[in-house]
Design a protein around this motif. Structure first.
Motif, short mmCIF file in Angstrom:
data_model
loop_
_atom_site.label_atom_id
_atom_site.label_comp_id
_atom_site.label_asym_id
_atom_site.label_seq_id
_atom_site.Cartn_x
_atom_site.Cartn_y
_atom_site.Cartn_z
N VAL A 194 115.26 -14.11 80.48
CA VAL A 194 116.38 -14.87 79.91
C VAL A 194 116.95 -15.85 80.93
N ALA A 195 117.01 -15.43 82.21
CA ALA A 195 117.54 -16.32 83.23
C ALA A 195 116.68 -17.57 83.36
N ARG A 250 115.06 -18.99 80.92
CA ARG A 250 115.20 -19.82 79.73
C ARG A 250 116.43 -20.69 79.73
N VAL A 251 117.31 -20.51 80.71
CA VAL A 251 118.57 -21.25 80.70
C VAL A 251 118.40 -22.61 81.36
N ASN A 252 117.17 -22.99 81.78
CA ASN A 252 116.98 -24.28 82.43
C ASN A 252 117.19 -25.44 81.44
N PRO A 253 117.33 -26.68 81.92
CA PRO A 253 117.72 -27.79 81.04
C PRO A 253 116.78 -28.05 79.88
N LYS A 254 115.49 -27.67 79.97
CA LYS A 254 114.56 -27.98 78.87
C LYS A 254 114.71 -27.02 77.70
N LEU A 255 115.35 -25.89 77.87
CA LEU A 255 115.55 -24.89 76.82
C LEU A 255 114.26 -24.49 76.10
N ILE A 275 113.03 -22.43 74.06
CA ILE A 275 113.24 -21.31 73.15
C ILE A 275 112.68 -21.63 71.78
N ASN A 276 112.42 -20.57 71.01
CA ASN A 276 111.71 -20.68 69.75
C ASN A 276 112.22 -19.55 68.87
#
Lengths: 164, 110
Positions: free
Chosen positions: A80-81, A83-88, A90-91
């Protein structure tokens, strides 16, 4: 009924002793009184099948379950940490999975484990048919069978041995 | 020695807590935000507590209390997350528009 009250009394008394952490007569007497009072209040709410507390194999499987759970929990956090980058990357989506567990304790532990493991969050539960609705931050498969394989199977086998 | 190890655990825990808070702001909808906050904040706070347990020593009054706090946190934090997520879903909070699928909607509308 009697048995479950005794088990609850022992658990409450241990928690009281550990919280206070002083072993003179006063504290222990007060602890016994408080534990008895709380047993009187909560009675048979928590332990429905006291015979399950007697088997050693369940505790051994629980000892195996704890490190597995901690390892999955650490993986979840790094995941999860990242996934918090600027590109996001997630799906997300809500998928449906099936489980063979039926007892309340086992389902609670399964839902808690799922919530604390990589990218999954239990949204709702249907205890009679054993269906869990799970919010998945990175959906790999919308199919119920495959999602079950990926999410539930890791814990189901262990939890079945502990609680069922 | 135990002070060094304890400090390392506390710093790692603070890092995870920060990531959880960033996730709370960055991620798009309520479910993703719950994911970030539950996972990161649970492990982050547990790590801080474990660090202070190493700091103080295991079999002391403070150490045992921290250990009980860790157990309590691990048991209750996911339950709160379930409650919030279920409440949000039932009261009709929409998923993010780029979400892939919503089996819950399909099942309940049948």
């Amino acid at each position: 009924m009697m048995k479950s009250s005794i088990i609850l009394f022992i658990i409450y008394f241990i928690i009281w002793t550990l919280l206070g952490f002083s072993f003179d007569l006063q504290h222990i007497l007060i602890g016994i009184m408080v534990a008895l009072f709380v047993v009187f209040l909560t009675g048979d709410l928590f332990t429905l099948r006291p015979s399950h507390f007697g088997r050693v194999t369940r505790y051994l499987w629980f000892c195996y379950y704890v490190p597995v759970f901690i390892w999955e929990c650490i993986k979840a956090n790094v995941d999860v940490a990242l996934r918090v980058n600027p590109k996001l990357p997630i799906n997300p989506g809500i998928v449906k999975v099936k489980t063979v567990l039926r007892s309340d304790t086992a389902l609670t532990f399964l839902a808690n484990s799922i919530t604390l493991t990589p990218g999954t969050l239990c949204v709702d539960i249907n205890p009679r048919e054993g269906i869990l609705y799970i919010h998945w931050i990175d959906v790999k498969s919308e199919d119920t069978e495959k999602a079950t394989q990926l999410i539930v199977k890791r814990f189901e086998k262990i939890l079945k041995r502990i609680f069922e | 020695m135990s002070e060094v190890i304890g400090t390392i655990f506390i710093v790692v825990g603070l890092g995870f807590d920060i990531f959880g808070c960033i996730g709370l702001i960055r991620l798009p909808d309520v479910y993703n935000r719950i994911q970030a906050t539950t996972k990161c904040v649970t492990l982050g706070t547990c790590s801080i507590l474990f660090g202070s347990m190493v700091f103080k020593g295991f079999i002391t009054a403070a150490g045992i209390k921290t250990f009980l706090c860790i157990i309590f946190l691990v048991l209750t934090s996911p339950v709160a997350a379930h409650a919030i997520a279920r409440g949000a879903r039932i009261s009709g909070v929409k998923l993010w528009e780029k979400s892939v699928c919503d089996k819950y909607q399909q099942d309940k509308s049948l």
